[in-house]
Motif scaffolding. Structure first.
Motif, PDB file in Angstrom:
ATOM      1  N   ARG A  91       0.836  -1.212   0.000  1.00  0.00           N
ATOM      2  CA  ARG A  91       0.000   0.000   0.000  1.00  0.00           C
ATOM      3  C   ARG A  91       0.866   1.255   0.000  1.00  0.00           C
ATOM      4  O   ARG A  91       0.566   2.229  -0.694  1.00  0.00           O
ATOM      5  CB  ARG A  91      -0.934  -0.008   1.204  1.00  0.00           C
ATOM      6  CG  ARG A  91      -2.046  -1.003   1.067  1.00  0.00           C
ATOM      7  CD  ARG A  91      -2.979  -0.959   2.250  1.00  0.00           C
ATOM      8  NE  ARG A  91      -4.084  -1.881   2.029  1.00  0.00           N
ATOM      9  CZ  ARG A  91      -4.758  -2.470   2.996  1.00  0.00           C
ATOM     10  NH1 ARG A  91      -4.485  -2.209   4.249  1.00  0.00           N
ATOM     11  NH2 ARG A  91      -5.729  -3.302   2.701  1.00  0.00           N
ATOM     12  N   ASN A 102      -6.127  -0.559  -4.247  1.00  0.00           N
ATOM     13  CA  ASN A 102      -7.269  -1.443  -4.017  1.00  0.00           C
ATOM     14  C   ASN A 102      -6.753  -2.783  -3.490  1.00  0.00           C
ATOM     15  O   ASN A 102      -5.574  -3.111  -3.620  1.00  0.00           O
ATOM     16  CB  ASN A 102      -8.113  -1.604  -5.291  1.00  0.00           C
ATOM     17  CG  ASN A 102      -7.359  -2.292  -6.399  1.00  0.00           C
ATOM     18  OD1 ASN A 102      -6.881  -3.419  -6.229  1.00  0.00           O
ATOM     19  ND2 ASN A 102      -7.239  -1.631  -7.541  1.00  0.00           N
ATOM     20  N   ARG A 103      -7.639  -3.538  -2.876  1.00  0.00           N
ATOM     21  CA  ARG A 103      -7.235  -4.780  -2.197  1.00  0.00           C
ATOM     22  C   ARG A 103      -6.567  -5.786  -3.122  1.00  0.00           C
ATOM     23  O   ARG A 103      -5.559  -6.387  -2.767  1.00  0.00           O
ATOM     24  CB  ARG A 103      -8.435  -5.435  -1.538  1.00  0.00           C
ATOM     25  CG  ARG A 103      -8.867  -4.725  -0.302  1.00  0.00           C
ATOM     26  CD  ARG A 103     -10.002  -5.457   0.351  1.00  0.00           C
ATOM     27  NE  ARG A 103     -10.484  -4.659   1.471  1.00  0.00           N
ATOM     28  CZ  ARG A 103     -11.318  -5.097   2.360  1.00  0.00           C
ATOM     29  NH1 ARG A 103     -11.806  -6.318   2.277  1.00  0.00           N
ATOM     30  NH2 ARG A 103     -11.707  -4.325   3.341  1.00  0.00           N
ATOM     31  N   GLN A 104      -7.132  -5.966  -4.291  1.00  0.00           N
ATOM     32  CA  GLN A 104      -6.590  -6.980  -5.215  1.00  0.00           C
ATOM     33  C   GLN A 104      -5.176  -6.607  -5.665  1.00  0.00           C
ATOM     34  O   GLN A 104      -4.274  -7.448  -5.642  1.00  0.00           O
ATOM     35  CB  GLN A 104      -7.507  -7.129  -6.421  1.00  0.00           C
ATOM     36  CG  GLN A 104      -7.099  -8.253  -7.351  1.00  0.00           C
ATOM     37  CD  GLN A 104      -8.089  -8.414  -8.496  1.00  0.00           C
ATOM     38  OE1 GLN A 104      -8.964  -7.591  -8.709  1.00  0.00           O
ATOM     39  NE2 GLN A 104      -7.939  -9.499  -9.226  1.00  0.00           N
ATOM     40  N   ASP A 105      -4.961  -5.362  -6.055  1.00  0.00           N
ATOM     41  CA  ASP A 105      -3.626  -4.929  -6.484  1.00  0.00           C
ATOM     42  C   ASP A 105      -2.637  -4.970  -5.326  1.00  0.00           C
ATOM     43  O   ASP A 105      -1.481  -5.346  -5.503  1.00  0.00           O
ATOM     44  CB  ASP A 105      -3.685  -3.523  -7.087  1.00  0.00           C
ATOM     45  CG  ASP A 105      -4.386  -3.500  -8.430  1.00  0.00           C
ATOM     46  OD1 ASP A 105      -4.527  -4.573  -9.056  1.00  0.00           O
ATOM     47  OD2 ASP A 105      -4.797  -2.399  -8.855  1.00  0.00           O
ATOM     48  N   ARG A 107      -2.730  -7.007  -2.776  1.00  0.00           N
ATOM     49  CA  ARG A 107      -2.388  -8.416  -2.524  1.00  0.00           C
ATOM     50  C   ARG A 107      -1.371  -8.941  -3.541  1.00  0.00           C
ATOM     51  O   ARG A 107      -0.456  -9.667  -3.192  1.00  0.00           O
ATOM     52  CB  ARG A 107      -3.648  -9.279  -2.555  1.00  0.00           C
ATOM     53  CG  ARG A 107      -4.443  -9.198  -1.291  1.00  0.00           C
ATOM     54  CD  ARG A 107      -5.538 -10.271  -1.261  1.00  0.00           C
ATOM     55  NE  ARG A 107      -6.547  -9.878  -0.316  1.00  0.00           N
ATOM     56  CZ  ARG A 107      -7.814  -9.663  -0.597  1.00  0.00           C
ATOM     57  NH1 ARG A 107      -8.271  -9.857  -1.818  1.00  0.00           N
ATOM     58  NH2 ARG A 107      -8.657  -9.289   0.336  1.00  0.00           N
ATOM     59  N   ARG A 108      -1.583  -8.565  -4.812  1.00  0.00           N
ATOM     60  CA  ARG A 108      -0.635  -8.997  -5.856  1.00  0.00           C
ATOM     61  C   ARG A 108       0.755  -8.426  -5.598  1.00  0.00           C
ATOM     62  O   ARG A 108       1.758  -9.132  -5.696  1.00  0.00           O
ATOM     63  CB  ARG A 108      -1.126  -8.548  -7.240  1.00  0.00           C
ATOM     64  CG  ARG A 108      -1.910  -9.619  -7.967  1.00  0.00           C
ATOM     65  CD  ARG A 108      -2.016  -9.326  -9.459  1.00  0.00           C
ATOM     66  NE  ARG A 108      -2.673  -8.069  -9.743  1.00  0.00           N
ATOM     67  CZ  ARG A 108      -3.983  -7.913  -9.930  1.00  0.00           C
ATOM     68  NH1 ARG A 108      -4.781  -8.950  -9.885  1.00  0.00           N
ATOM     69  NH2 ARG A 108      -4.491  -6.733 -10.182  1.00  0.00           N
TER      70      ARG A 108
END
Length: 192
Positions: A91, A102-105, A107-108
């Motif tokens: 983040r 965003n959460r998905q990015d 996490r990646r």
């Protein structure tokens, strides 16, 4: 200082290397680079590493990309390895780059940080002793962190623990929503 080891403050971006470099600097330990970032073009890929490393012996050097900047085999070093919760680190990296976290990015990116960290840690471990420090622990216990740094670097320079600990701004280890901390450091260093 020809027999002095290289001293690295290493980790992946946004893990607290600048904070530890500031602690060392304020605590009177010799450092390379100037506030607020302590980053050197010489520590980037393609530079003449042997000459650069020889010139920096005995002083703390910030080393962010320990995968790309190769240190010659046989280099003797002490390394302070900084790490951080990978999601918060992702983040923070995204925020610095101006990307929406965003959460998905996130996490990646955190998965990539974990993989890169394994390779980078292996690089620094082959150079000599490593002191692992979590970004979160620096914020929770700056005095304890300063003492750990002082003990680890004993015999290679003096670190005054009280001024080193005093530079830590009490805050949450969660990624801040803006760059206020970074701007504060830039103002303090006279860059804004």
């Amino acid at each position: 200082m020809t027999d002095a080891p290289n001293i690295f403050v290493a980790g992946l971006g946004r893990c607290g290397t600048t904070l530890v470099m500031t602690m060392l600097d304020r605590g009177g330990f010799p450092v390379v680079g100037s506030r607020p970032a302590y980053e050197l073009d010489e520590m980037r890929p393609g530079q003449h590493q042997e000459v650069i490393l020889r010139q920096m012996r005995g002083r703390a050097v910030k080393w962010i990309d320990s995968i790309a900047f190769s240190v010659p085999i046989g280099t003797r070093a002490l390394t302070v390895w900084m790490h951080r919760d990978p999601i918060q680190q992702a983040r923070s990296q995204m925020k610095l780059l101006g990307l929406e976290a965003n959460r998905q990015d996130a996490r990646r990116m955190a998965a990539r940080i974990r993989a890169d960290e394994l390779r980078a840690r292996e690089t620094v471990r082959r150079l000599g002793p490593v002191l692992d420090i979590a970004f979160e622990s620096v914020l929770q216990d700056p005095t304890g962190t300063a003492i750990r740094l002082s003990v680890f670097l004993e015999g290679h320079g003096k670190l005054e623990t009280a001024p080193a600990a005093a530079v830590v701004i009490p805050r949450s280890p969660l990624c801040a929503p803006d760059l206020s901390i970074e701007f504060h450091l830039m103002r303090e260093a006279g860059h804004v």
